[in-house]
Write an enzyme that holds these catalytic residues in place. Structure first.
Site, PDB file in Angstrom:
ATOM      1  N   CYS A   9       1.748   3.246 -48.737  1.00 13.10           N
ATOM      2  CA  CYS A   9       1.539   2.567 -47.455  1.00 13.10           C
ATOM      3  C   CYS A   9       2.705   2.899 -46.535  1.00 13.10           C
ATOM      4  CB  CYS A   9       1.454   1.068 -47.697  1.00 13.10           C
ATOM      5  SG  CYS A   9       1.377   0.067 -46.217  1.00 13.10           S
TER       6      CYS A   9
ATOM      7  N   SER B  39       4.467   0.999 -44.879  1.00  8.30           N
ATOM      8  CA  SER B  39       5.583   0.062 -45.063  1.00  8.30           C
ATOM      9  C   SER B  39       6.526   0.512 -46.179  1.00  8.30           C
ATOM     10  CB  SER B  39       5.074  -1.336 -45.371  1.00  8.30           C
ATOM     11  OG  SER B  39       4.258  -1.759 -44.307  1.00  8.30           O
TER      12      SER B  39
ATOM     13  N   HIS C 128       8.814   2.628 -44.504  1.00  7.06           N
ATOM     14  CA  HIS C 128       9.740   1.813 -43.696  1.00  7.06           C
ATOM     15  C   HIS C 128      10.874   1.264 -44.559  1.00  7.06           C
ATOM     16  CE1 HIS C 128       7.618   2.104 -40.004  1.00  7.06           C
ATOM     17  NE2 HIS C 128       6.607   1.319 -40.297  1.00  7.06           N
TER      18      HIS C 128
ATOM     19  N   HIS D  38       3.456  -1.355 -53.115  1.00  6.67           N
ATOM     20  CA  HIS D  38       2.891  -2.715 -53.090  1.00  6.67           C
ATOM     21  C   HIS D  38       1.383  -2.701 -52.939  1.00  6.67           C
ATOM     22  CE1 HIS D  38       3.489  -1.454 -48.960  1.00  6.67           C
ATOM     23  NE2 HIS D  38       2.496  -2.247 -48.657  1.00  6.67           N
TER      24      HIS D  38
ATOM     25  N   CYS E 245      -3.566  -3.734 -49.934  1.00  7.24           N
ATOM     26  CA  CYS E 245      -2.800  -3.838 -48.677  1.00  7.24           C
ATOM     27  C   CYS E 245      -3.578  -3.292 -47.478  1.00  7.24           C
ATOM     28  CB  CYS E 245      -1.437  -3.148 -48.766  1.00  7.24           C
ATOM     29  SG  CYS E 245      -0.541  -3.275 -47.205  1.00  7.24           S
TER      30      CYS E 245
HETATM   31  N1  COD Z   1      -0.055   5.359 -28.838  1.00  9.60           N
HETATM   32  C1  COD Z   1      -1.205   5.512 -29.550  1.00  9.60           C
HETATM   33  N2  COD Z   1      -1.229   5.833 -30.871  1.00  9.60           N
HETATM   34  C2  COD Z   1      -0.048   6.032 -31.471  1.00  9.60           C
HETATM   35  C3  COD Z   1       1.192   5.915 -30.795  1.00  9.60           C
HETATM   36  C4  COD Z   1       1.155   5.551 -29.406  1.00  9.60           C
HETATM   37  N3  COD Z   1       2.260   5.403 -28.701  1.00  9.60           N
HETATM   38  N4  COD Z   1       2.184   6.165 -31.668  1.00  9.60           N
HETATM   39  C5  COD Z   1       1.605   6.429 -32.859  1.00  9.60           C
HETATM   40  N5  COD Z   1       0.257   6.353 -32.739  1.00  9.60           N
HETATM   41  C6  COD Z   1      -0.762   6.540 -33.790  1.00  9.60           C
HETATM   42  C7  COD Z   1      -0.432   7.652 -34.748  1.00  9.60           C
HETATM   43  O1  COD Z   1      -0.844   8.921 -34.256  1.00  9.60           O
HETATM   44  C8  COD Z   1      -1.227   7.228 -35.992  1.00  9.60           C
HETATM   45  O2  COD Z   1      -2.517   7.781 -36.014  1.00  9.60           O
HETATM   46  C9  COD Z   1      -1.341   5.711 -35.842  1.00  9.60           C
HETATM   47  O3  COD Z   1      -0.818   5.374 -34.578  1.00  9.60           O
HETATM   48  C10 COD Z   1      -0.550   4.943 -36.910  1.00  9.60           C
HETATM   49  O4  COD Z   1      -1.080   5.201 -38.118  1.00  9.60           O
HETATM   50  P1  COD Z   1      -0.248   5.390 -39.477  1.00  9.60           P
HETATM   51  O5  COD Z   1      -1.049   6.294 -40.360  1.00  9.60           O
HETATM   52  O6  COD Z   1       1.134   5.778 -39.141  1.00  9.60           O
HETATM   53  O7  COD Z   1      -0.154   3.960 -40.093  1.00  9.60           O
HETATM   54  P2  COD Z   1      -1.095   2.990 -40.941  1.00  9.60           P
HETATM   55  O8  COD Z   1      -2.448   2.810 -40.336  1.00  9.60           O
HETATM   56  O9  COD Z   1      -1.065   3.371 -42.373  1.00  9.60           O
HETATM   57  O10 COD Z   1      -0.268   1.620 -40.776  1.00  9.60           O
HETATM   58  C11 COD Z   1       0.110   1.219 -39.530  1.00  9.60           C
HETATM   59  C12 COD Z   1       0.788  -0.136 -39.521  1.00  9.60           C
HETATM   60  C13 COD Z   1       1.297  -0.387 -38.148  1.00  9.60           C
HETATM   61  C14 COD Z   1      -0.223  -1.215 -39.873  1.00  9.60           C
HETATM   62  C15 COD Z   1       1.952  -0.176 -40.549  1.00  9.60           C
HETATM   63  O11 COD Z   1       2.947   0.691 -40.177  1.00  9.60           O
HETATM   64  C16 COD Z   1       2.538  -1.538 -40.569  1.00  9.60           C
HETATM   65  O12 COD Z   1       3.315  -1.929 -39.762  1.00  9.60           O
HETATM   66  N6  COD Z   1       2.106  -2.269 -41.560  1.00  9.60           N
HETATM   67  C17 COD Z   1       2.547  -3.596 -41.737  1.00  9.60           C
HETATM   68  C18 COD Z   1       1.445  -4.583 -41.694  1.00  9.60           C
HETATM   69  C19 COD Z   1       1.615  -5.554 -42.805  1.00  9.60           C
HETATM   70  O13 COD Z   1       0.845  -6.464 -42.969  1.00  9.60           O
HETATM   71  N7  COD Z   1       2.634  -5.301 -43.603  1.00  9.60           N
HETATM   72  C20 COD Z   1       2.911  -5.914 -44.816  1.00  9.60           C
HETATM   73  C21 COD Z   1       2.757  -4.958 -45.972  1.00  9.60           C
HETATM   74  S1  COD Z   1       2.311  -3.395 -45.532  1.00  9.60           S
HETATM   75 ZN    ZN Z   2       1.291  -2.084 -47.055  1.00 12.37          ZN
END
Ligand code: COD
Ligand code: ZN
Ligand code: ZN
Length: 341
Positions: free
Chosen positions: A13, A15, A18, A34, A141
């Site tokens: 994931c 996170s 991160h 996780h 998750c």
């Molecule tokens: N504008 C539009 N799209 C954008 C921008 C922008 N400025 N910047 C990035 N993007 C796009 C990227 O191209 C990408 O496609 C997408 O945003 C993000 O996707 P991923 O693949 O990086 O991330 P995910 O979907 O796996 O996860 C994103 C989260 C934000 C949900 C993740 O990073 C997060 O914060 N998770 C925490 C949520 C939670 O409940 N956490 C607890 C355990 S995980």
């Molecule tokens: Zn997660």
């Protein structure tokens, strides 16, 4: 009240990355991971909800069932969650991992990047024994976080218009949720157009890139939707897109949900008028689901084909290739990589 389990599959994931980068702060050294599924190996004294041989999903957001939050009908951020204090231990304050005699911390009570792990009983849910663990691990998750944001947190309504900012695995899961809830229009927003095809396959009716317009994306969305969408979702984890997603929903009746976690200790500034006109701004972890109650139901819904998970898994690698999995995540080439043991 702990449970030892053998890991069968774990997703990587964002996170976890991160934690490695330090943008999510955890005591170190730590075993990350996780999002997983496994089989119970042994149980400690007093454990009643799982037994050896059970197929289970570990949960990073526990459900103790006794605290004020667990007793509240709508909330899920259990007071026993390690996210509250980041102690990096089980509930009893111990760690169950060592390396060369030194203690290693747990991540969110789960630590699934390991052949075996130990979790608290409140951090594990028993699931249908016929469920494919290498697929349903996403319910641990990413999938539930996105899907629940739509069906449980926003409570997307039939015939509504939605906008999902960020088309990674979690954003795509939000799209699956919007579609399951009967949304009529689902607009995907991402700067990476390679993400559009899969978003459309899963239910997006249109996809747009902010880079294709010379005005702010919230104005574009307002123009496209007669003043703003009914429901918007920020699934990127950036402050600017959180404010933009809020502005994209209708000023009098829109609901905007924050799903992405922003970098540690950052605050945003916004004009309170954006809410005084009638918008609702919400957020939740794990899609607002109470984990122990909801995970078995989500697995049952998957088995009943109420939603797909396979399109979210782009790569399956043996656990030894974990670093390759992180490279795929960082390059934006994968949606979800599942590691198998
Ligand atoms: N504008 C539009 N799209 C954008 C921008 C922008 N400025 N910047 C990035 N993007 C796009 C990227 O191209 C990408 O496609 C997408 O945003 C993000 O996707 P991923 O693949 O990086 O991330 P995910 O979907 O796996 O996860 C994103 C989260 C934000 C949900 C993740 O990073 C997060 O914060 N998770 C925490 C949520 C939670 O409940 N956490 C607890 C355990 S995980
Ligand atoms: Zn997660
Ligand atoms: Zn609780």
């Amino acid at each position: 009240m702990s449970t030892a389990g053998k890991m069968v599959a774990t997703g990587i994931c964002r996170s976890d990355d991160h934690v490695i980068a330090g943008t999510i702060v955890s005591p170190l050294p730590v075993i990350p991971g996780h999002e997983a599924a496994g089989i119970v190996e042994s149980i400690g004294e007093g454990v009643t909800t799982v037994k050896p041989g059970d197929k289970v999903i570990p949960v990073f957001n526990p459900q103790c069932g006794k605290c004020r939050v667990c007793k509240h009908p709508e909330s899920n951020f259990c007071l026993k969650s390690d996210l509250r204090k980041s102690k990096g231990t089980l509930v009893d304050g111990t760690t169950r991992f060592t390396c060369k005699g030194k203690p290693i911390h747990h991540l969110l009570g789960t630590s699934t990047f390991s052949q075996y792990t130990v979790v608290d009983e409140i951090s594990v849910a028993k699931i249908d024994p016929s469920a494919p663990l290498e697929t349903v691990c996403l319910i641990s998750c990413g999938f539930s976080t996105g899907y629940g944001s739509a069906v449980k947190v926003a409570k997307v309504t039939k015939g509504s218009t939605c906008a999902v900012f960020g088309l990674g695995g979690v954003g795509l899961s939000a799209i699956i949720g919007c579609k399951a809830a009967g949304a009529a229009r689902i607009i995907g927003v991402d700067i990476n157009k390679d993400k559009f095809a899969k978003a459309k396959e899963l239910g997006a009716t249109e996809c747009i890139s902010p880079q294709d317009y010379d005005k702010p994306i919230h104005e574009v969305l307002q123009d496209m939707t007669d003043g703003g969408v009914d429901f918007s979702f920020e699934v990127i984890g950036r402050l600017d897109t959180m404010v933009s997603a809020l502005a994209s929903c209708h000023d009098a009746c829109g609901v905007s949900v924050i799903v992405g976690v922003p970098p540690d200790s950052q605050n945003l500034s916004m004009n309170p008028m954006a809410l005084l006109t009638g918008r609702t701004w919400k957020g939740a972890l794990f899609g607002g689901f109470k984990s122990k109650d909801s995970i078995p139901k989500l697995v049952a819904d998957f088995m009943a084909k109420k939603f797909p998970l396979d399109p979210l898994i782009t790569n399956v690698l043996p656990f030894e290739k974990i670093n390759e999995g992180f490279d795929l995540l960082r390059s934006g080439k994968s949606i979800r990589t599942v590691l198998t043991f």
